[in-house]
Enzyme design. Structure first.
Site, short mmCIF file in Angstrom:
data_model
loop_
_atom_site.label_atom_id
_atom_site.label_comp_id
_atom_site.label_asym_id
_atom_site.label_seq_id
_atom_site.Cartn_x
_atom_site.Cartn_y
_atom_site.Cartn_z
N ASP A 187 -55.35 -21.32 -76.61
CA ASP A 187 -55.82 -21.93 -77.76
C ASP A 187 -55.11 -21.62 -79.08
O ASP A 187 -54.16 -20.64 -78.87
CB ASP A 187 -57.37 -21.88 -77.85
CG ASP A 187 -57.80 -20.22 -77.83
OD1 ASP A 187 -56.85 -19.20 -77.70
OD2 ASP A 187 -58.94 -19.83 -77.60
N ASP A 245 -70.78 -15.27 -77.35
CA ASP A 245 -71.41 -16.44 -77.12
C ASP A 245 -70.84 -17.01 -75.88
O ASP A 245 -71.58 -18.05 -75.49
CB ASP A 245 -71.82 -17.46 -78.24
CG ASP A 245 -70.15 -18.18 -78.49
OD1 ASP A 245 -69.23 -17.79 -78.05
OD2 ASP A 245 -70.01 -19.18 -79.38
N GLU A 281 -66.87 -23.47 -77.24
CA GLU A 281 -68.36 -23.00 -77.69
C GLU A 281 -69.31 -23.63 -76.83
O GLU A 281 -69.25 -24.64 -76.18
CB GLU A 281 -68.45 -23.56 -79.10
CG GLU A 281 -67.49 -22.89 -80.19
CD GLU A 281 -67.67 -21.54 -80.65
OE1 GLU A 281 -68.07 -20.72 -79.97
OE2 GLU A 281 -66.99 -21.23 -81.65
#
Ligand code: GLP
Length: 263
Positions: free
Chosen positions: A70, A140, A147
């Site tokens: 990324d 998370d 996400e």
């Protein structure tokens, strides 16, 4: 799924670095070994050991092609928090035989980010796919910048970062979440799980919930890392600190089954 538990971050890093080195050395095909790479604090120990082996003449990168996971959208390469900068600072600049043309990192300054992501997928395919994708995860459970609630079949694309992630990553941006870019370019969960093998590093107490969700929870887009349960070549390398939310059964099972791997 394999879960290799080591005492601490150092041992987890050593184990993972030697696992990767073994795969690179064993690669007997004419085409280069294709290695996916993450950023963050999780892989720094692995990079340190890969550099040591490379400088000592124990491991060559001459036949390795890399693809990073990324990159922040809108950060130029020279920015000290760009992932391009991180990778050169922590790995590529220290390798004696890495060919610059074999390094692939999404361009966060691309005029057309969507086209840049499509180009990246095509480039991966033209290299014959990724042999081993190393990754880290966020608290998370995000894998790359996927996400919670990103599709488990997602491909490389532009991602919005959650407020939580920007707060966590603000430690690198003067503790100001507002300075953390709001978007990133990221490989998809599908891009990662298309790799022949996936090796994810999970270290520290703050990742304990994410490790439990990766290993013991159901496969769910809420924890994108849980997609690894559907992969036939997924390995989690973790440390004791990250195991705090595993059930005793799970913890004991993996200690037993992987006892030869304990450093
Ligand atoms: C960032 C990256 C992820 C990385 C995660 C965890 O959000 N985009 O690829 O896995 O941070 O970082 P760390 O290893 O520092 O905990």
């Amino acid at each position: 799924m394999r879960v290799v538990i080591q005492d601490n971050y150092e041992k987890m890093s050593l184990w993972a670095a030697h696992y990767i080195a073994g795969k690179i050395r064993a690669h007997m095909q004419a085409r280069p070994f294709v290695l996916g790479l993450p950023t963050g604090s999780s892989p720094i120990g692995v990079y340190r050991e890969l550099v040591r082996m490379n400088k000592a003449g124990e491991l060559s990168f001459a036949n390795v092609v890399t693809f990073n996971m990324d990159e922040y959208l809108g950060l130029p390469r020279e920015h000290d928090q760009s992932y391009w900068y991180f990778m050169h600072d922590n790995l590529f600049d220290h390798l004696v035989d890495m060919k610059p043309e074999n390094i692939n990192i999404l361009d966060g300054m691309a005029a057309d980010p969507v086209a840049e992501c499509a180009r990246y997928e095509e480039k991966i395919a033209s290299c014959g796919g990724i042999d081993l994708f190393m990754g880290g995860i966020g608290v998370d459970g995000h894998l790359a910048f996927n996400e919670p609630y990103t599709s488990l079949s997602s491909r490389t694309g532009v991602r919005d970062l959650t407020t939580d992630t920007r707060i966590v990553n603000s430690r690198f941006f003067g503790n100001d979440p507002g300075k953390v870019p709001a978007q990133a370019l990221s490989v998809g969960i599908g891009t990662v799980t298309d790799s022949k093998e996936v090796l994810v590093l999970i270290s520290g107490h703050n990742k304990a919930r994410a490790l439990a969700a990766t290993v013991e929870g159901g496969v769910s887009q809420k924890w994108t890392c849980s997609a690894l349960q559907m992969h036939n070549g997924a390995i989690i390398a973790c440390d004791e600190a990250a195991c705090g939310e595993l059930t005793v059964d799970t913890y004991k099972y993996f200690l037993d089954i992987e006892k030869k791997e304990r450093l």
